[in-house]
Design a protein around this motif. Structure first.
Motif, short mmCIF file in Angstrom:
data_model
loop_
_atom_site.label_atom_id
_atom_site.label_comp_id
_atom_site.label_asym_id
_atom_site.label_seq_id
_atom_site.Cartn_x
_atom_site.Cartn_y
_atom_site.Cartn_z
N LEU A 185 27.27 -19.23 20.26
CA LEU A 185 28.34 -18.57 20.99
C LEU A 185 27.83 -18.15 22.36
O LEU A 185 26.74 -17.59 22.48
CB LEU A 185 28.83 -17.33 20.24
N ALA A 186 28.61 -18.43 23.40
CA ALA A 186 28.24 -18.07 24.76
C ALA A 186 28.84 -16.72 25.13
O ALA A 186 29.82 -16.28 24.52
CB ALA A 186 28.72 -19.15 25.73
N PRO A 187 28.29 -16.04 26.15
CA PRO A 187 28.85 -14.75 26.56
C PRO A 187 30.31 -14.82 26.96
O PRO A 187 31.04 -13.83 26.81
CB PRO A 187 27.95 -14.34 27.74
N ASP A 188 30.78 -15.97 27.47
CA ASP A 188 32.18 -16.10 27.87
C ASP A 188 33.10 -16.47 26.71
O ASP A 188 34.29 -16.69 26.91
CB ASP A 188 32.32 -17.13 28.99
N GLY A 189 32.56 -16.56 25.49
CA GLY A 189 33.38 -16.86 24.33
C GLY A 189 33.44 -18.32 23.95
O GLY A 189 33.99 -18.66 22.89
N SER A 190 32.90 -19.19 24.77
CA SER A 190 32.91 -20.61 24.43
C SER A 190 31.89 -20.88 23.34
O SER A 190 30.97 -20.09 23.09
CB SER A 190 32.66 -21.47 25.66
N ILE A 191 32.04 -22.04 22.69
CA ILE A 191 31.23 -22.38 21.52
C ILE A 191 30.56 -23.73 21.76
O ILE A 191 31.22 -24.70 22.14
CB ILE A 191 32.11 -22.46 20.26
N TYR A 192 29.25 -23.78 21.56
CA TYR A 192 28.49 -25.02 21.69
C TYR A 192 28.14 -25.52 20.29
O TYR A 192 27.72 -24.74 19.43
CB TYR A 192 27.22 -24.79 22.50
N VAL A 193 28.31 -26.82 20.10
CA VAL A 193 28.01 -27.44 18.81
C VAL A 193 27.07 -28.63 19.04
O VAL A 193 27.39 -29.53 19.84
CB VAL A 193 29.29 -27.93 18.11
N SER A 194 25.92 -28.62 18.38
CA SER A 194 25.02 -29.78 18.43
C SER A 194 25.32 -30.68 17.23
O SER A 194 25.53 -30.19 16.12
CB SER A 194 23.56 -29.33 18.42
N ASP A 195 25.32 -31.99 17.49
CA ASP A 195 25.63 -32.99 16.46
C ASP A 195 24.42 -33.90 16.31
O ASP A 195 24.11 -34.70 17.19
CB ASP A 195 26.87 -33.79 16.89
N ARG A 196 23.72 -33.75 15.17
CA ARG A 196 22.45 -34.45 14.99
C ARG A 196 22.60 -35.97 15.06
O ARG A 196 21.86 -36.64 15.78
CB ARG A 196 21.82 -34.07 13.65
#
Length: 458
Positions: free
Chosen positions: A298-309
């Motif tokens: 979770l980023a401070p601005d509310g966005s979400i990062y997802v890593s895909d193996r």
């Protein structure tokens, strides 16, 4: 490891004056920034000790007068009375208080002071109003006490303040089993703002006959000390269900995001453990996932990062799950990945990715622009071997788990700060740390998959 064994660009050195190391240490602790500790301390210059003399109408005042000559902040070590205070009374006749005071002072002997002047008989007029009989005053006089004082001046101390380097195991919980507080195949760990612990776990329920049958995918919730609080999750491919719960994050509002790798989606739950929304889907297009392992940040601005193996990429979504951007691609060039695992975001919005197949950490802007990388396969300080879990603390220090090196701690520029091994009982020497989380007070929670444990270090 000794806290003084390493120095860092994140360290800062201060000098303080105090009468003892304990007193100086308390001053230094009051100046610590969040997540900082005292890394090193030293006496630079010992405070001088000397003798002074003072005098006053009491021994206490004589000591205070002597200490006015000592360096600021000095302390009395001992005091010896050389001459005691000796009071006496004298009567003075005068035509006014000022005249009486002058007369009394003229009669003072060496070392004496006038303490008080009291009118005892008022002036009288003479016969026919001519002439005048002077007033009588009582003068209280004290021969001052004289003391010899030994003092200790403040010493000069040096303190180095910086990120914590030494961590010790304080507790662990879990273990392999079917009870609610035990795990089968734990995959991810996260903390909420109150310090409660969330663990994703996948496995098979055991029947009464002892055979494994029905599979499950769940989230288990504990308090900060490992007391079981709740669990939820329904295995399946339907809305709000999960096939294989992996990466997990908890937002400031208590909402929980779980990456369902096998289900190729992200599921959001509210604080009451009810599914709110889910997004993703299997495929190769924007906003879709491969069906391999997924990790979240979770980023401070509310966005979400997802890593895909399996897709070798990182995607960014807004809070509602709308796709924003992505980057990566299979390879070893800067900005490419080989089976990316954990992902984390610092307070400035920079993104860190555990590039498992390339044995390195990659740092990117919020938009995915490459900034730097570090690591390299090995077991030396700063080297990595298939890094997996990532976490960022409040001071923007990065924690990394990797095979054979349980936890390493870095600055956000890749400067090595610390490392430590996991708890290893004699009958279970193997270690498989899969994820890590850091609490607001600096506690490090390590998820160890071989022994199915949550290990707490501080």
């Amino acid at each position: 490891m000794d806290e003084t064994a390493l120095t860092s660009t994140l360290d800062r050195t201060i000098t303080l004056t105090a009468l003892s190391m304990d007193e100086a240490r308390e001053q230094a602790r009051a100046m610590l920034a969040p997540m900082q500790v005292i890394v090193a301390e030293a006496l630079l210059q010992a405070g001088e000790t000397d003798l002074l003399q003072g005098q006053g109408v009491t021994a206490r005042l004589a000591i205070l007068q002597a200490m006015q000559q000592a360096p600021v902040g000095s302390r009395v070590v001992s005091a010896r009375e050389l001459d005691p205070a000796v009071p006496r009374t004298e009567f003075v006749l005068a035509h006014g208080e000022e005249q009486a005071r002058l007369q009394a002072r003229r009669g003072l002997k060496r070392g004496e002071v006038l303490v008080e002047l009291e009118l005892t008989a008022a002036a009288e007029k003479g016969k026919l109003g001519v002439g005048r009989k002077p007033a009588q005053y009582q003068a209280s006089i004290v021969r001052q006490a004289r003391v010899e004082v030994q003092y200790l001046a403040p010493s000069l101390y040096s303190f180095t303040l910086g990120p914590k380097r030494v961590y010790n195991l304080v507790r662990f919980w879990g273990g392999h089993g079917q009870r609610v507080e035990e795990f089968y195949a734990p995959a991810g760990i996260a903390l909420d703002q109150a310090g409660r612990v969330y663990v994703t776990d996948n496995g098979l329920y055991m029947s009464k006959s002892g055979t494994l049958k029905q599979p499950y995918s769940r989230v288990v919730k504990f308090d900060a000390n490992g007391r079981w609080l709740a669990m939820w999750g329904e295995r399946g491919e339907g809305e709000g269900q999960m096939l294989e719960a992996q990466g997990i994050q908890v937002g400031p509002d208590g909402h929980v995001w779980v990456a369902d790798g096998a289900g190729a989606k992200v599921v959001e739950f509210d604080p009451r453990m009810r599914p709110v929304r889910w997004w993703g889907g299997r495929g190769e297009g924007e906003g879709l996932f491969s069906g391999g392992a997924l990790h979240l940040a979770l980023a401070p601005d509310g966005s979400i990062y997802v890593s895909d193996r399996l897709a070798h990429r990182v995607s960014r979504f807004d809070r509602s799950g709308a796709y924003l951007l992505g980057w990566g691609g299979n390879g070893s060039d800067p900005g490419q990945f080989e089976r990316p695992e954990g992902v984390a975001v610092d307070s400035a919005g920079n993104v860190y990715v555990a590039d498992g197949g390339n044995d390195r950490i990659g740092k990117f802007t919020a938009e995915g622009a490459f900034l730097t990388q570090w690591g390299g396969r090995g077991v030396a300080d700063g080297s990595l071997a298939v890094p997996r879990g990532l976490a960022i603390d409040r001071a923007d220090c990065l924690y990394v788990t990797s095979a054979g090196i349980a936890v390493q701690k870095f600055s956000t520029e890749g400067e090595f700060l610390a490392r430590w091994a996991t708890y290893q009982p004699k009958n279970q020497p193997l270690s498989n740390p899969v994820d890590v989380a850091v609490g607001g007070a600096g506690r490090v929670y390590l998820l160890e998959a071989s022994r199915k444990l949550v290990e707490v270090y501080e």
